[in-house]
Design an enzyme around this catalytic site. Structure first.
Site, PDB file in Angstrom:
ATOM      1  N   ASP A  38       0.841  -1.194   0.000  1.00 12.85           N
ATOM      2  CA  ASP A  38       0.000   0.000   0.000  1.00 12.85           C
ATOM      3  C   ASP A  38       0.879   1.247   0.000  1.00 12.85           C
ATOM      4  O   ASP A  38       2.009   1.221   0.502  1.00 12.85           O
ATOM      5  CB  ASP A  38      -0.911   0.014   1.219  1.00 12.85           C
ATOM      6  CG  ASP A  38      -1.960  -1.084   1.182  1.00 12.85           C
ATOM      7  OD1 ASP A  38      -2.315  -1.519   0.072  1.00 12.85           O
ATOM      8  OD2 ASP A  38      -2.405  -1.515   2.266  1.00 12.85           O
ATOM      9  N   TYR A  66       6.773  -8.474   8.589  1.00 13.45           N
ATOM     10  CA  TYR A  66       6.444  -7.057   8.762  1.00 13.45           C
ATOM     11  C   TYR A  66       6.726  -6.631  10.194  1.00 13.45           C
ATOM     12  O   TYR A  66       6.654  -7.431  11.133  1.00 13.45           O
ATOM     13  CB  TYR A  66       4.951  -6.806   8.501  1.00 13.45           C
ATOM     14  CG  TYR A  66       4.488  -7.076   7.093  1.00 13.45           C
ATOM     15  CD1 TYR A  66       4.398  -6.044   6.152  1.00 13.45           C
ATOM     16  CD2 TYR A  66       4.107  -8.358   6.698  1.00 13.45           C
ATOM     17  CE1 TYR A  66       3.950  -6.288   4.870  1.00 13.45           C
ATOM     18  CE2 TYR A  66       3.653  -8.603   5.404  1.00 13.45           C
ATOM     19  CZ  TYR A  66       3.587  -7.566   4.492  1.00 13.45           C
ATOM     20  OH  TYR A  66       3.153  -7.815   3.219  1.00 13.45           O
ATOM     21  N   ASP A  80      -6.243   1.665   8.433  1.00 12.89           N
ATOM     22  CA  ASP A  80      -4.943   2.265   8.739  1.00 12.89           C
ATOM     23  C   ASP A  80      -5.135   3.768   8.903  1.00 12.89           C
ATOM     24  O   ASP A  80      -6.263   4.262   8.938  1.00 12.89           O
ATOM     25  CB  ASP A  80      -3.893   1.923   7.670  1.00 12.89           C
ATOM     26  CG  ASP A  80      -4.281   2.419   6.283  1.00 12.89           C
ATOM     27  OD1 ASP A  80      -5.189   3.281   6.161  1.00 12.89           O
ATOM     28  OD2 ASP A  80      -3.675   1.956   5.296  1.00 12.89           O
ATOM     29  N   ARG A 180      -3.368  -5.040   7.888  1.00 10.88           N
ATOM     30  CA  ARG A 180      -4.369  -4.091   8.391  1.00 10.88           C
ATOM     31  C   ARG A 180      -5.531  -4.843   9.032  1.00 10.88           C
ATOM     32  O   ARG A 180      -6.005  -4.507  10.126  1.00 10.88           O
ATOM     33  CB  ARG A 180      -4.912  -3.234   7.244  1.00 10.88           C
ATOM     34  CG  ARG A 180      -3.980  -2.194   6.707  1.00 10.88           C
ATOM     35  CD  ARG A 180      -4.644  -1.434   5.572  1.00 10.88           C
ATOM     36  NE  ARG A 180      -4.715  -2.212   4.342  1.00 10.88           N
ATOM     37  CZ  ARG A 180      -5.578  -1.986   3.349  1.00 10.88           C
ATOM     38  NH1 ARG A 180      -6.480  -1.029   3.474  1.00 10.88           N
ATOM     39  NH2 ARG A 180      -5.552  -2.714   2.255  1.00 10.88           N
TER      40      ARG A 180
END
Length: 307
Positions: A38, A66, A80, A180
């Site tokens: 993203d 991550y 987010d 997310r």
């Protein structure tokens, strides 16, 4: 060039934007990316050049790691910090760390996710974010995801004034996982609104953040005629597979797409000629090998690491 370059994507640009810029830097049209990031997310974005684009799906099969932060107390339209706040569950006292840790551990394994409305998943031929931007709702498909590790990596920070609690985390997940949504679902498990407030991808497709380069570093390498020092060969996507060096007569046969009888029982074999990967062959029930993916034009066989 045929191979992979690991780009350290900066926040604020999409994955397709990176591909466009790489095309201009390396002067190649055949460029693709593995594992969309993203715009707000930074970190490792593997870029495929030339025939390496055929191996993108193999690269995506490997896990991703991550790091980021999650905040309890509010939720947004995009899950987010890019979206508008749509729910608040102010905390008057902090959630005990032990309870958070137990909830995170409950996600380890195979889970079901509902992708966020602001995502590129297609429903009836349209991206979910197109429905979202038009103010339309649509039933979202369930998706399977694999969570290998999900843990808190910092002490939690309670903000009594804002009614929020924030902490850093790390997650090792399989392809197609929405971090997310993982953050939001963690909040739901604790009966709280939650938002992913920051995210960095530190590993993808066997590339780590430390060996990734920025677009500016890539451009500098191109200017100095040192691009090849940043390229990993196509074989990188097939880590762990056995390589078989072709004799001249076998190479001639492979160029015609012929089956081969080879002294191996591996399910898949990387076939190389003069040290360069030329094909991926798969074992048949009769013991012969047939072409799975061809890389006949591949001319790069180095094993450089991006520095």
């Amino acid at each position: 060039m045929d191979g992979f370059i690991a780009i350290n994507k900066a926040p604020g640009m999409g994955s397709t934007d990176v591909v466009y810029k790489v095309r201009k830097i390396v002067h190649m049209k055949r460029v693709g990316h593995s594992g969309t990031l993203d715009p707000a997310v930074n970190g490792v974005l593997p870029i495929a050049l030339g025939s390496a684009t055929k191996a993108i799906s193999r690269l995506q099969d490997s896990g991703k790691i991550y790091t980021g932060s999650i905040t309890f107390g509010f939720a947004t339209t995009t899950e987010d910090m890019e979206g508008e706040v749509v729910e608040r569950t102010p905390l008057t006292v902090p959630i005990p760390d032990e309870r958070i840790d137990a909830a995170m551990q409950s996600f380890i394994g195979d889970i079901i996710q509902i992708p966020p409305m602001y995502s590129a998943v297609k429903v009836n031929g349209r991206r979910l974010y197109d429905y979202a931007r038009a103010g339309e709702t649509v039933e979202r498909p369930q998706r399977h995801a694999s969570i290998y590790d999900f843990r808190r990596t910092s002490a939690t920070r309670f903000d009594a004034d804002q009614g929020t609690q924030t902490f850093e985390f790390s997650a090792h997940v399989g392809k197609g996982t929405y971090i997310r949504t993982l953050a939001v679902d963690l909040g739901k498990r604790l009966d709280l609104a939650a938002t992913m407030t920051q995210l960095t991808r530190t590993e993808s497709g066997g590339f780590v953040l430390e060996e990734s380069v920025t677009l500016e570093q890539l451009a500098a390498a191109a200017e100095a005629d040192q691009l090849l020092t940043l390229v990993r060969p196509v074989q990188h996507a097939y880590a762990g597979l056995t390589s078989y060096a072709l004799a001249d007569w076998q190479w001639e046969s492979v160029q015609h797409g012929n089956f081969l009888k080879l002294p191996s029982t591996d399910d898949e074999l990387i076939l190389t000629y003069q040290g360069i990967m030329k094909a991926l062959y798969k074992l048949d029930a009769d013991g012969s090998y047939h072409p799975e993916t061809m890389y006949l034009s591949n001319s790069f066989g180095g094993d450089n690491s991006a520095n």
